[in-house]
Design a protein around this motif. Structure first.
Motif, short mmCIF file in Angstrom:
data_model
loop_
_atom_site.label_atom_id
_atom_site.label_comp_id
_atom_site.label_asym_id
_atom_site.label_seq_id
_atom_site.Cartn_x
_atom_site.Cartn_y
_atom_site.Cartn_z
N LEU A 15 0.74 -1.23 0.07
CA LEU A 15 -0.19 -0.15 0.13
C LEU A 15 1.10 1.35 -0.12
O LEU A 15 0.37 2.25 0.27
CB LEU A 15 -0.76 0.05 1.30
CG LEU A 15 -2.26 -0.82 1.17
CD1 LEU A 15 -2.90 -1.02 2.65
CD2 LEU A 15 -3.28 -0.37 0.17
N ALA A 67 -0.58 4.58 -1.33
CA ALA A 67 -1.95 4.82 -1.15
C ALA A 67 -2.19 6.06 -0.55
O ALA A 67 -1.02 6.45 0.47
CB ALA A 67 -2.70 3.48 -0.26
N VAL A 87 -6.17 5.59 3.46
CA VAL A 87 -6.59 4.29 3.22
C VAL A 87 -5.22 3.49 4.45
O VAL A 87 -5.47 2.80 4.95
CB VAL A 87 -6.01 4.08 1.76
CG1 VAL A 87 -5.84 2.37 1.59
CG2 VAL A 87 -7.20 4.44 1.01
N ALA A 146 -5.93 0.69 7.15
CA ALA A 146 -5.59 -0.61 7.05
C ALA A 146 -4.64 -0.63 8.29
O ALA A 146 -4.73 -1.74 9.04
CB ALA A 146 -4.36 -0.57 6.09
N ALA A 148 -7.47 -1.79 10.70
CA ALA A 148 -7.85 -3.14 10.45
C ALA A 148 -6.49 -4.05 11.23
O ALA A 148 -7.00 -5.16 11.73
CB ALA A 148 -7.83 -3.46 9.14
N ALA A 170 -7.15 -7.00 14.29
CA ALA A 170 -6.73 -8.21 14.13
C ALA A 170 -5.90 -8.51 15.10
O ALA A 170 -6.18 -9.70 15.97
CB ALA A 170 -6.30 -8.55 12.75
N VAL A 177 -14.61 3.79 3.44
CA VAL A 177 -13.40 3.81 2.53
C VAL A 177 -13.40 2.55 1.62
O VAL A 177 -12.90 2.62 0.58
CB VAL A 177 -12.23 3.82 3.85
CG1 VAL A 177 -10.91 3.40 2.86
CG2 VAL A 177 -12.05 5.18 4.25
N MET A 188 -8.30 -8.83 8.55
CA MET A 188 -7.39 -9.46 7.64
C MET A 188 -7.88 -9.27 6.38
O MET A 188 -7.25 -8.73 5.22
CB MET A 188 -6.81 -10.87 7.91
CG MET A 188 -6.16 -11.14 8.93
SD MET A 188 -5.26 -12.66 9.21
CE MET A 188 -6.29 -13.48 9.87
N LEU A 199 -9.98 -6.92 5.65
CA LEU A 199 -10.06 -5.49 5.28
C LEU A 199 -8.72 -5.15 4.83
O LEU A 199 -8.57 -4.35 3.81
CB LEU A 199 -10.31 -5.00 6.51
CG LEU A 199 -10.70 -3.28 6.46
CD1 LEU A 199 -11.92 -3.11 5.65
CD2 LEU A 199 -10.80 -2.86 8.05
N ILE A 200 -7.70 -5.36 5.14
CA ILE A 200 -6.32 -5.36 4.65
C ILE A 200 -6.30 -5.84 3.28
O ILE A 200 -5.72 -5.13 2.40
CB ILE A 200 -5.19 -5.84 5.52
CG1 ILE A 200 -5.36 -4.77 7.07
CG2 ILE A 200 -3.87 -5.67 4.85
CD1 ILE A 200 -4.32 -5.45 7.93
N LEU A 245 -8.33 -3.51 0.88
CA LEU A 245 -7.69 -2.30 0.70
C LEU A 245 -6.39 -2.41 -0.23
O LEU A 245 -6.04 -1.43 -1.07
CB LEU A 245 -7.05 -1.68 2.04
CG LEU A 245 -8.17 -1.34 2.79
CD1 LEU A 245 -7.43 -0.64 4.50
CD2 LEU A 245 -8.80 0.08 2.27
N GLN A 246 -5.65 -3.46 -0.06
CA GLN A 246 -4.54 -3.60 -1.05
C GLN A 246 -4.85 -4.09 -2.36
O GLN A 246 -4.51 -3.37 -3.39
CB GLN A 246 -3.64 -4.77 -0.80
CG GLN A 246 -3.14 -4.61 0.59
CD GLN A 246 -2.23 -5.90 1.14
OE1 GLN A 246 -1.98 -7.00 0.67
NE2 GLN A 246 -1.18 -5.54 2.10
N PRO A 266 -7.18 0.27 -3.61
CA PRO A 266 -6.92 1.16 -2.35
C PRO A 266 -8.21 2.33 -2.67
O PRO A 266 -8.15 3.11 -1.60
CB PRO A 266 -5.38 1.75 -2.83
CG PRO A 266 -5.04 0.57 -3.62
CD PRO A 266 -6.10 -0.25 -4.52
N ASN A 267 -8.54 2.58 -3.62
CA ASN A 267 -9.66 3.56 -3.70
C ASN A 267 -10.98 3.35 -3.61
O ASN A 267 -11.97 3.80 -3.79
CB ASN A 267 -9.61 4.22 -5.14
CG ASN A 267 -8.49 4.91 -5.19
OD1 ASN A 267 -7.65 5.66 -4.52
ND2 ASN A 267 -7.52 4.56 -6.28
#
Lengths: 382, 345, 590
Positions: B145, B148, B152, B156, B159, B163, C251, C296, C298-299, C302-303, C306-307
């Protein structure tokens, strides 16, 4: 066509479980994560020990976590009712979330058995609360016990420090009432948060008020911090805790600083020390043995006992309810409620309950014992 | 309020503030290098504390398994990110850093844990277990990322925090832990009784600040990190690999977090989710300090600690209300001073 | 004429039919319940699109604002027997008042200070909820009456569904309307930087406050729905974690897109629910893995995106705008007669610490002229430019415009005076089309309020603003690019879009900041031709430039600066021969 497709999609997504005929569905929402996890985790572990068959009927338990968030507790409850076809709801671990669930239970005409402290969940009785039962002792019962013990011990003034949440609030309300009845002055009222790393400010204020005793109203290991800090500051009066600390982790974290602490607790905490004539002893030891066998020796906590008691209460009502209708029917569900309300002298790990239309907790003074900590272990006070 | 109480509150605030300062320092560092607001930083405090407490009790901490799991995940992520890449040296390095190193630490821990090897070894082992998780998480979560937007990256990080808190509950359980102090000595200065542990905290915080200062001022790696912080593109153009800089920044943050945990667990009870509130204080200090200034962050951290201490004395039920409301005017003042700067994307 | 555009965008009939979905036979009751929770979240998330995704302000306090709305209606309907329906307007009043207060502080914070500011007031409010006896302290207020229609209580999830999703549809429509209005463009313009927005007369703190209050009102109305569906309130759902949940919905879905908010709300709610079922089957019931797996996932998402997910699903591009050329023209300024003194700068001085960046500079410009302000790098041109445009304030000296002292006016005041500008680093809003960007320039020439925009009462005026924007695009020769995304154009054309935007202000004076920087040769030639044409049409231009060659054939007069002082001033050819100028340039080149 659309209907078929929706149904097919539902099955594909696993939304609709196989609806076994005559299985009793028990829906459980408890706080196994979040701030009340120390209550919810032993409760979840207890659910795994419950009988899979009651009165010849298969019983299926579905456990959901609400993280002590009332939105999730209510959503879970709706999920359990609408998707899991629950005949009864057990839960939840905290008072605010339990309060939020009451209306849903009443509207669905399904009984719920709460595992949280405050008497406000079941009293004053009204049309909605008819459907609500509660297995832990009312905080008022415990507060009275502490006030009585204080009065007998010659305590004239008390400093109060409690959680800055519903638990601390509930205790403040009940204890200030009970103390007033015994003419005990409360000279300080302080709050702290569960994850606080320091309570020095509150403790300085408590010490400055020079009370004869301090009551700490917190649950689990966090309640040890004020006591340890009071010790550091050289406070030499009496220490009282609430039944919220009654697990072995508290002893581990508190160490020598909690020696001599006095607290009220459910009899289960000192089950082995109860006289054999006490019917609670056998019930409590049965649960302790079950739990320790599954989770390791000494791992049992009184919070898990509430889950066991909730299940005991529910199971006791099943035979009568089955006479009213089959599991899944409105009659059966109403029968469960009526059956629980009709329980007299039901022995549980925390006490002996006699329910009535007005009282959906049913405990009397047999549901509390005074306990102290001696040599790193719980000791029943006479 | 008499002067004794005043002094005790100041002392209490300063000790808490020192921990916040450590976290604020690493938050500033991570943000400057990677633009990540490292919300999960607090979890390293909890992991450090609970790992140390478990080792102290002669038990193998669950975080060892997490370290191994993260290593394998980072290895796979590394292979995936570098697919098509055939440089044997890079692959070797990846394997070394993600699989062999965590594996070795895990074996060491499995061997040493039941032996109760004494405080010094336990602290070292704790740092060795917890610190590497942070750069591994960087590889898994943030490296892909890198370009990003800040929002964002922030999400992350949130998130990751969710976790890690969940994993903390699985590995350490819901109840709190404490561990023995580095030193049971108690220093009496006038009306103050200062526990030895508090001196350790103060001393190590200062030492770490000096060390960081030296690291950034004198070493090549430190200068490279600073260059990356100032201008990512520029640093890349002159041949400083930003991935490397990110890894180092995250490793430092992990180390500082774990150390903070080890330092506070003798003074207070630490829970699986303690890290967040501590981290939030560190974050507050870092931002008040301007997210770029190390001395500013330290000063702000101590101020936050002292404000907390005093408000818990005055009106404990409204402690958070007081502390956080007091922050708002400070933020306004900071914003107005930096007034017309355009928001960075 | 009824604006048919939004009907085609938001197929209302289909949506209304969707309200009946829960009544379909065989529809699982819990799907409806989930949809209800989704709808409430979606309303909050739509507000966050405006606030965070478009307004650029990250809020960690949205759940707390939802609490304001929820507590208001709870107290009124439970303790004062007020109809739950009246709880909505009451809740909105409380939310608006609260948001105006919080927002007045918050929007003055920048960047991360703002994010922390939202955490600060939301923590403060949370513990205030938890300690107020009126609000039931930590136990909250249980037993809130449900909504009812003609004595029929809306207890059934299906009935709530209709109310909630009508709310979602209204929120989406209103937001769409707002973003498409004059006030909404002002919020969107913030994305191009607040300096740029202010220099077209946008009151940026006000636009930010509008975004804040609007998002708060949506959260407040979601709070009203929440209170009557949940039937109880207490502090737990209004804390930090629920706020985070709303933010991540926004997001994940795509923070800058209204449908993205919907998508995010649906996804997060559904995934959380599914995980509750799936994980115990995979891992057994011994632990809780939901948050771990959710984090996890979510990540990973996002990867991958990203938008956000919405731009992946729908090809997002600015909508086409039909222009109504028949729309009445906007009123025009009276231009000063050619040759009259327009801009007079005298004794202008600005120092930073010990460094004097601009040292007692004087120059002037007459109506109808093109004047170039040139000098080598670091000569103080840009600082001078900033002092004239109100971005920066001089330590001493005066700037007079049309005889009026405009020294120290903020950028917005400068725009109101009739000075429009462009930027050295192009500041166009990437998510808007060319014509939408240009229309921002006409901000001061319109008057429609945000409420008029929400209710579409601004269409006649908006058509006039767009007709003007179209006219300016024609004037600069970019008419055919009107509906393209602004940042899809090559740099040279982007600069021309900026000029069109500036012209939309109907300026007396046009200020261009290094218009030729980064342009190719032919682009420079086109730009010069355009500027000559504008001069011929009576526009006065001051341009700051580095490129000597570009200005030579173009300007009437040159002002040369070096090391903060004016070196020379006069007709281009004459200045060019000036030995000091030659030395300054050659010196700097060498």
């Amino acid at each position: 066509m659309l209907r078929i497709r929706a149904a097919a999609a539902a099955i594909a997504l696993g939304l609709v479980g196989p609806a076994l005929a005559d299985t009793i569905h028990v829906g459980i929402t408890i706080s196994t994560t979040g701030p009340a996890a120390s209550l919810g985790v032993p409760q979840r572990n207890t659910i795994a020990l419950l009988p899979k068959e009651i009165a010849g009927q298969a019983v299926e338990y579905t456990v959901l976590d609400d993280g002590a968030d009332s939105t999730r507790a209510v959503a879970n409850m709706r999920k359990l009712l609408e998707e899991g076809k629950a005949d009864i709801i057990l839960g939840t671990s905290t008072t605010p979330a339990s309060l939020a669930m009451i209306n849903v239970a009443a509207e669905a005409k399904v009984a719920m058995v709460s595992m949280s402290a405050s008497a406000s969940i079941i009293a004053p009785m009204d049309a909605a609360k008819r459907w609500v039962f509660k297995v832990p002792q009312n905080d008022s019962l415990m507060a009275d016990a502490i006030a009585a013990h204080m009065a007998a011990a010659g305590v004239k003034s008390v400093g109060f420090i409690g959680f800055n949440d519903a638990y601390g609030d509930g205790w403040w309300k009940e204890f200030s009432r009970a103390a007033g009845e015994k003419n005990i002055a409360i000279v300080a009222n302080e709050r702290f948060a569960r994850p606080d790393t320091s309570v020095t400010g509150q403790v300085l204020k408590l010490v400055a008020a020079k009370p004869d005793a301090v009551l700490i109203a917190g649950s689990g290991t966090p309640a040890a911090l004020p006591q340890k800090t009071l010790h550091e500051r050289g406070y030499a009066g009496k220490y009282y805790q609430t039944h919220g600390v009654a697990n072995n982790d508290f002893l581990r974290v508190g160490g020598k600083d909690v020696e001599g602490t006095i607290l009220p607790a459910g009899p289960i905490l000192v089950a082995a020390q109860l006289p054999d004539s006490n019917p609670i002893k056998a019930k409590a030891l049965e649960y302790v043995a079950l739990y320790d066998a599954a989770n390791g020796a000494g791992s049992v906590s009184t919070f898990g006992g509430h889950a066991y008691d909730a299940a005991t209460l529910f199971a006791a009502a099943v035979p009568a309810a089955l006479k009213q209708g089959k599991p899944g029917s409105a009659e059966f569900r109403a029968g469960l409620r009526d059956g629980m309300e009709a329980q007299k002298n039901l022995v549980m790990t925390h006490g002996i309950a006699t329910m009535s239309a007005e009282d959906h907790n049913g405990f009397d003074t047999r549901a509390r014992v005074m306990v102290t900590i001696q040599n790193g272990a719980w000791k029943l006070l006479p | 309020m008499d002067s004794t109480i005043l002094l005790i509150l100041l002392q209490d605030g300063a000790v808490n503030g020192a921990i916040y300062a450590l976290l604020a320092l690493s938050l500033v560092l991570v943000f400057a290098v990677t633009r990540v607001i490292y919300v999960a930083q607090g979890e390293f405090v909890a992991y450090g504390a609970l790992t140390y407490a478990a080792l102290d009790g002669g038990q193998l901490p669950g975080s060892v398994w997490l370290l191994c799991g993260l290593g394998v995940a980072a290895f796979i992520a590394g292979l995936w990110q570098g697919r098509g890449q055939t440089d044997a040296g890079l692959l070797l390095r990846l394997g070394l850093e993600t699989v062999l190193l965590p594996g070795a630490v895990a074996l060491l821990a499995i061997w040493l844990a039941p032996l109760k090897p004494g405080m010094l070894v336990e602290v070292a082992l704790t740092l060795a277990i917890v610190t590497p998780m942070s750069p591994l998480l960087y590889r898994i979560a943030f490296q892909p990322l890198a370009d990003a937007p800040v929002l964002v990256l922030l999400i992350a990080a949130v998130a990751l925090h969710l976790a890690l808190t969940g994993l903390g509950l699985v590995f350490f359980g819901p109840e709190g832990f404490r561990a023995p102090a580095f030193s049971e000595a108690i220093l009496t200065v006038g009306p103050l009784t200062i526990p030895g542990q508090a001196l350790w905290i103060g001393g190590l915080t200062l030492a770490l600040m000096v060390a960081l200062f030296g690291f950034f001022g004198r070493t090549l790696t430190g200068k490279a990190l600073r260059a990356t912080a100032v201008n990512r593109l520029g640093a890349r153009l002159v041949g400083i690999p930003t991935e490397r800089a990110g890894l180092i920044a995250f490793a430092l943050a992990g180390f500082i977090g774990a150390l903070s945990g080890v330092l506070i667990v003798p003074l207070t009870t630490v829970y699986y989710d303690s890290g967040f509130m501590i981290g939030l204080r560190g974050f507050t200090a870092a931002i008040i300090g301007g997210l770029g200034s190390y001395p500013g962050a330290v000063l702000a951290a101590v101020l936050v600690g002292v404000a907390e201490s005093f408000s818990s004395f005055w009106a404990s039920a409204f402690k958070e209300v007081i502390v956080f409301t007091a922050i708002i005017p400070v933020l306004l003042w900071r914003s107005l001073r930096h007034g017309s700067t355009e928001e960075e994307e | 004429m009824i604006p048919s555009r939004f009907v085609s965008l938001w197929p209302l009939p289909a949506l209304l039919a969707a309200l009946l979905v829960p009544w379909l036979p065989g529809m699982p009751a819990f799907w409806v319940t989930l949809a209800n929770y989704t709808g409430i979240s979606a309303i909050v998330a739509i507000g966050l699109v405006v606030l965070t995704g478009i307004g650029g302000m990250t809020s960690f306090g949205q759940a707390t604002i939802l609490g304001l709305g929820a507590y208001t209606t709870a107290v009124l309907s439970k303790y004062y027997d007020v109809s739950p329906w009246l709880g909505l307007p009451a809740g909105l009043v409380v939310t608006a008042a609260g948001a105006a207060l919080l927002g007045a502080i918050t929007v003055r914070l920048s960047g991360h200070y703002l994010a922390l500011g939202t955490i600060a007031w939301s923590v403060g409010l949370y513990y205030t909820f938890a300690n107020l006896d009126l609000l039931g302290r930590n136990d909250g207020i249980p037993g809130i009456p449900p909504l009812s229609i003609l004595d029929v209580k809306l207890l059934d999830g299906r009935a709530s569904f209709s109310v909630i999703w009508i709310g979602v549809i209204l929120a989406a429509l209103a937001t769409n309307n707002l973003l498409d209005s004059r006030a909404g463009r002002a919020i969107r313009a913030l994305r191009g930087g607040s300096v740029a927005a202010a220099s077209f007369g946008v009151d940026t703190p006000r636009a930010r406050l509008l975004a804040f209050v609007y998002a708060a009102l949506l959260a407040g109305s979601a709070g009203w729905l929440y209170a009557h569906m949940q039937r109880s309130v207490n502090p737990t759902p209004f804390g930090f974690y629920p706020s985070i949940q709303y933010l991540l919905m926004t997001v994940i879905g795509g923070a800058a897109h209204v449908p993205g908010a919907l998508l995010g709300a649906i996804l997060v709610t559904t995934v959380n629910d599914r995980l509750q079922d799936i994980l115990p089957r995979l891992f057994g019931a011994r632990g809780n893995y939901e948050t771990i797996v959710f984090g996890m996932l979510l990540i990973a998402v996002l990867q991958w995106a990203p938008n956000g997910l919405w731009p992946l699903i729908a090809r997002v591009r600015p909508r086409r705008r039909p222009i109504r050329p028949d729309a009445a023209r906007l009123p025009l300024r009276t231009m000063p007669p050619a040759g009259s003194a327009l801009l007079e700068v005298s004794g202008l001085r600005r120092s930073f610490g010990g460094l004097v960046a601009v040292n007692d500079v004087d120059f002037g410009l007459a109506a109808g002229e093109i004047v170039g302000l040139i000098g080598p790098n670091g000569a103080g041109k840009s600082t001078t430019f900033n002092l004239v445009t109100g971005v920066d304030t001089p330590n001493a000296g005066r700037v007079r415009f049309q005889g009026r002292d405009i020294t120290g006016l903020p950028a917005r005041g400068i725009a109101e005076a009739g000075i429009a500008r462009t930027f050295q680093h192009v500041k166009l809003v990437p998510t808007m089309s060319v014509i939408e960007n240009v229309a921002i320039g006409a901000h001061l020439r319109g008057h429609a309020s945000a409420i008029a925009g929400l209710l579409r009462l601004d269409r006649a005026e908006d058509a006039r603003l767009y007709a003007e924007a179209a006219r300016q695009l024609v004037r600069v020769g970019l008419a055919e690019a009107a509906d393209r995304p602004a940042t899809a154009l090559p740099l040279g054309q982007q600069r021309i879009v900026e000029i069109a935007r500036a012209l939309c202000l109907d300026p007396v004076l046009l200020l261009l900041d290094e218009p030729a920087a980064g342009l190719r040769h032919h682009e420079k030639a086109e730009l010069a031709a355009l500027l000559r044409r504008l001069r011929a049409e009576g526009v006065s231009i001051l341009l700051v430039e580095h490129d000597m060659e570009f200005v030579m054939g173009l300007v009437d007069r040159l002002v040369v600066m070096d090391f903060g002082t004016k070196l020379a001033e006069g007709p281009a050819e004459q200045v060019r021969q000036d030995p000091r100028v030659i030395e300054a340039y050659l010196g700097s080149v060498a």
